[in-house]
Design a protein around this motif. Sequence first.
Motif, PDB file in Angstrom:
ATOM      1  N   THR A  81       0.733  -1.167  -0.087  1.00 34.14           N
ATOM      2  CA  THR A  81       0.094  -0.013  -0.041  1.00 34.14           C
ATOM      3  C   THR A  81       0.849   1.307  -0.146  1.00 34.14           C
ATOM      4  O   THR A  81       0.327   2.357  -0.122  1.00 34.14           O
ATOM      5  CB  THR A  81      -0.916  -0.102   1.222  1.00 34.14           C
ATOM      6  N   LYS A  82       2.247   1.082   0.364  1.00 38.60           N
ATOM      7  CA  LYS A  82       3.190   2.339   0.281  1.00 38.60           C
ATOM      8  C   LYS A  82       3.621   2.359  -1.007  1.00 38.60           C
ATOM      9  O   LYS A  82       4.188   1.264  -1.601  1.00 38.60           O
ATOM     10  CB  LYS A  82       4.140   2.039   1.532  1.00 38.60           C
ATOM     11  N   ALA A  83       3.830   3.783  -1.428  1.00 39.24           N
ATOM     12  CA  ALA A  83       4.546   3.628  -3.050  1.00 39.24           C
ATOM     13  C   ALA A  83       6.137   3.421  -2.950  1.00 39.24           C
ATOM     14  O   ALA A  83       6.615   3.822  -1.862  1.00 39.24           O
ATOM     15  CB  ALA A  83       4.174   5.054  -3.287  1.00 39.24           C
ATOM     16  N   CYS A  84       6.610   2.804  -3.842  1.00 41.13           N
ATOM     17  CA  CYS A  84       8.186   2.582  -3.844  1.00 41.13           C
ATOM     18  C   CYS A  84       8.813   3.793  -3.780  1.00 41.13           C
ATOM     19  O   CYS A  84       8.084   5.096  -4.372  1.00 41.13           O
ATOM     20  CB  CYS A  84       8.239   2.040  -5.229  1.00 41.13           C
ATOM     21  N   ASP A  85       9.708   4.002  -3.195  1.00 41.04           N
ATOM     22  CA  ASP A  85      10.512   5.396  -3.211  1.00 41.04           C
ATOM     23  C   ASP A  85      12.091   5.154  -3.200  1.00 41.04           C
ATOM     24  O   ASP A  85      12.261   4.060  -3.743  1.00 41.04           O
ATOM     25  CB  ASP A  85      10.319   6.015  -1.871  1.00 41.04           C
ATOM     26  N   ALA A  86      12.885   6.052  -2.888  1.00 41.32           N
ATOM     27  CA  ALA A  86      14.450   5.800  -3.058  1.00 41.32           C
ATOM     28  C   ALA A  86      14.917   4.540  -2.401  1.00 41.32           C
ATOM     29  O   ALA A  86      16.019   4.156  -2.706  1.00 41.32           O
ATOM     30  CB  ALA A  86      15.203   7.037  -2.868  1.00 41.32           C
ATOM     31  N   LYS A  87      14.241   4.114  -1.270  1.00 42.69           N
ATOM     32  CA  LYS A  87      14.692   3.056  -0.369  1.00 42.69           C
ATOM     33  C   LYS A  87      14.159   1.703  -0.976  1.00 42.69           C
ATOM     34  O   LYS A  87      14.743   0.636  -0.612  1.00 42.69           O
ATOM     35  CB  LYS A  87      14.403   3.469   0.932  1.00 42.69           C
ATOM     36  N   THR A  88      13.404   1.844  -1.811  1.00 45.60           N
ATOM     37  CA  THR A  88      12.766   0.597  -2.541  1.00 45.60           C
ATOM     38  C   THR A  88      14.104  -0.219  -3.381  1.00 45.60           C
ATOM     39  O   THR A  88      14.336   0.604  -4.338  1.00 45.60           O
ATOM     40  CB  THR A  88      11.692   0.678  -3.342  1.00 45.60           C
ATOM     41  N   MET A  89      14.237  -1.375  -3.317  1.00 47.10           N
ATOM     42  CA  MET A  89      15.396  -1.808  -3.961  1.00 47.10           C
ATOM     43  C   MET A  89      15.173  -2.681  -5.271  1.00 47.10           C
ATOM     44  O   MET A  89      15.381  -3.814  -5.165  1.00 47.10           O
ATOM     45  CB  MET A  89      16.092  -2.770  -2.822  1.00 47.10           C
ATOM     46  N   ALA A  90      14.440  -2.112  -6.075  1.00 53.05           N
ATOM     47  CA  ALA A  90      14.283  -2.549  -7.374  1.00 53.05           C
ATOM     48  C   ALA A  90      15.487  -2.839  -7.931  1.00 53.05           C
ATOM     49  O   ALA A  90      16.356  -2.429  -8.052  1.00 53.05           O
ATOM     50  CB  ALA A  90      13.307  -1.457  -8.070  1.00 53.05           C
ATOM     51  N   ASP A  91      15.212  -3.918  -8.760  1.00 52.31           N
ATOM     52  CA  ASP A  91      16.404  -4.451  -9.659  1.00 52.31           C
ATOM     53  C   ASP A  91      15.946  -5.007 -11.005  1.00 52.31           C
ATOM     54  O   ASP A  91      14.686  -5.307 -11.164  1.00 52.31           O
ATOM     55  CB  ASP A  91      17.101  -5.503  -8.812  1.00 52.31           C
ATOM     56  N   THR A  92      16.911  -5.403 -12.057  1.00 54.32           N
ATOM     57  CA  THR A  92      16.591  -5.652 -13.099  1.00 54.32           C
ATOM     58  C   THR A  92      16.326  -7.201 -13.204  1.00 54.32           C
ATOM     59  O   THR A  92      15.350  -7.648 -13.993  1.00 54.32           O
ATOM     60  CB  THR A  92      17.730  -5.524 -13.976  1.00 54.32           C
ATOM     61  N   ASN A  93      16.777  -7.998 -12.346  1.00 57.85           N
ATOM     62  CA  ASN A  93      16.566  -9.381 -12.388  1.00 57.85           C
ATOM     63  C   ASN A  93      15.081  -9.741 -11.975  1.00 57.85           C
ATOM     64  O   ASN A  93      14.488 -10.637 -12.773  1.00 57.85           O
ATOM     65  CB  ASN A  93      17.544 -10.324 -11.641  1.00 57.85           C
ATOM     66  N   ASN A  94      14.658  -9.413 -10.930  1.00 59.95           N
ATOM     67  CA  ASN A  94      13.508  -9.683 -10.389  1.00 59.95           C
ATOM     68  C   ASN A  94      12.630  -9.103 -11.564  1.00 59.95           C
ATOM     69  O   ASN A  94      11.319  -9.417 -11.845  1.00 59.95           O
ATOM     70  CB  ASN A  94      13.068  -8.774  -8.981  1.00 59.95           C
ATOM     71  N   THR A  95      12.673  -7.895 -12.024  1.00 60.80           N
ATOM     72  CA  THR A  95      11.851  -7.274 -13.075  1.00 60.80           C
ATOM     73  C   THR A  95      11.788  -8.008 -14.345  1.00 60.80           C
ATOM     74  O   THR A  95      10.597  -8.173 -14.827  1.00 60.80           O
ATOM     75  CB  THR A  95      12.174  -5.720 -13.554  1.00 60.80           C
ATOM     76  N   ALA A  96      12.804  -8.757 -14.681  1.00 58.03           N
ATOM     77  CA  ALA A  96      13.050  -9.349 -16.026  1.00 58.03           C
ATOM     78  C   ALA A  96      12.038 -10.730 -15.755  1.00 58.03           C
ATOM     79  O   ALA A  96      11.516 -11.078 -16.746  1.00 58.03           O
ATOM     80  CB  ALA A  96      14.523  -9.688 -16.389  1.00 58.03           C
ATOM     81  N   ALA A  97      12.318 -11.286 -14.700  1.00 57.35           N
ATOM     82  CA  ALA A  97      11.657 -12.512 -14.311  1.00 57.35           C
ATOM     83  C   ALA A  97      10.039 -12.421 -14.338  1.00 57.35           C
ATOM     84  O   ALA A  97       9.429 -13.143 -15.008  1.00 57.35           O
ATOM     85  CB  ALA A  97      12.160 -13.128 -12.915  1.00 57.35           C
ATOM     86  N   ALA A  98       9.731 -11.393 -13.729  1.00 56.83           N
ATOM     87  CA  ALA A  98       8.240 -11.065 -13.620  1.00 56.83           C
ATOM     88  C   ALA A  98       7.656 -10.610 -14.997  1.00 56.83           C
ATOM     89  O   ALA A  98       6.527 -10.923 -15.226  1.00 56.83           O
ATOM     90  CB  ALA A  98       7.963  -9.793 -12.735  1.00 56.83           C
TER      91      ALA A  98
END
Length: 422
Positions: A98-115
């Motif tokens: 429910t909380k928006a992603c921010d600068a502390k959210t550790m988004a990455d290419t690997n999980n994104t590509a798999a998803a």
Amino acid sequence: MNVRRRSSAAALAAIAVIGAAAAPAVAAGPSPSPSAPASGSSGLYGTADPQYDGVWRQSLALLAQKTVGLVPSSKAVEWLTGQQCDNGAFAPYRADTTKACDAKTMADTNNTAAAVQALWAVGGRGDAVEDALTWLKSVQNKDGGWGYSPGGPSDANSTSLVIGALTATESDPEQVVKDGRTPYDALLTFALPCAKDKGAGAFAFQPDEDGKLLANADATAAGVLGALGKGLVTEAGEKTGAATCAHTGKPTRDQAAASGAAYLADAVAEDGHLTSALGGSADQPDYGNTADAVVALAAQGGADKAAKPLAWLQKNAAKWAEESGPAAYAQLIFAAHATGTDPRDFGGTDLVERLGATGPATTGARVTDTATVSEEDGAKDEKKDDSSVGVWWFVGVCLVLGIGVCVGFLLSGRNKKKRQQP
């Protein structure tokens, strides 16, 4: 898809369970780990703490189920889409969506590509896929590749995973250009020359601190698939003769794939499996990377090229998968699919049933070559008990100069209006 590491002037700290079904991992965050949900209760596969691998194992589980003709639970699909940030990226796990992603959210290419590969496969999630692809292209490096973290140095594994996401969604990596360089341009810079005495034809994860390329079996399995333009799921390629490393100078994509396959074939020739070890410990069988190698070998030169490591997995991988959980079962299903092996009788183990037991029951199956399972039949499976498979891995943590660089295996010029039907 096992935990990778990057050399640096700073010492690298890595903690991992050897042979666990590897997922991309990130440096530990400042907040405590969330409690693991009950198996299937939230739509998530597996009962282990999802902090470091929730999106990864969910993506592989959904993709594996679609690969064998099942329709995943809508609850499981919604769990994955609910993890996506507004900018299209995915982090390993967001405890509070429910909380928006921010600068502390550790988004990455690997999980994104798999998803991306999973959501494209299940269908009906075109907007989520498009947003994720847009984000991936926005963080492409100037060399044409990707690192695990946005802005991090490109590596063979991450670049290959994104290539897989592009090709799986009918996008052409050659058209995803940054400063005149494509993802393939970046990937081929990690290919070792054939003239090298040790590791000839392999792929390196990244150059070491001295700029040297060191052979890495995990990166090689990913690199072979990337060079072939393949994603996590692929069928056996055209049958060829024994792969050899024979190119001079910069290889073509096909030459790099053949050279990488030759390296992998040699690595599994004696024991039938790849090995891995923590510092100071004896080499141990690496089940996850061996499964990846099976897929790469079959994709490059036909199923018979992967016969020996496949047979080893069929004989030895059941206990590993039981202890490791959803992603491990998915990796074995991918290996079975690539070699034309029955995943319901993989060395006596029904991988499909075992994977299904780690999360919400599927709701049916699409028409396949052999049978059609109705929604009503699938609904009966909802009555079966969900089962826990225990802790399936302990995250590898990489911290280099304050930057987390941990990688999983071995994931635009497309029509946004194109949608698959669920």
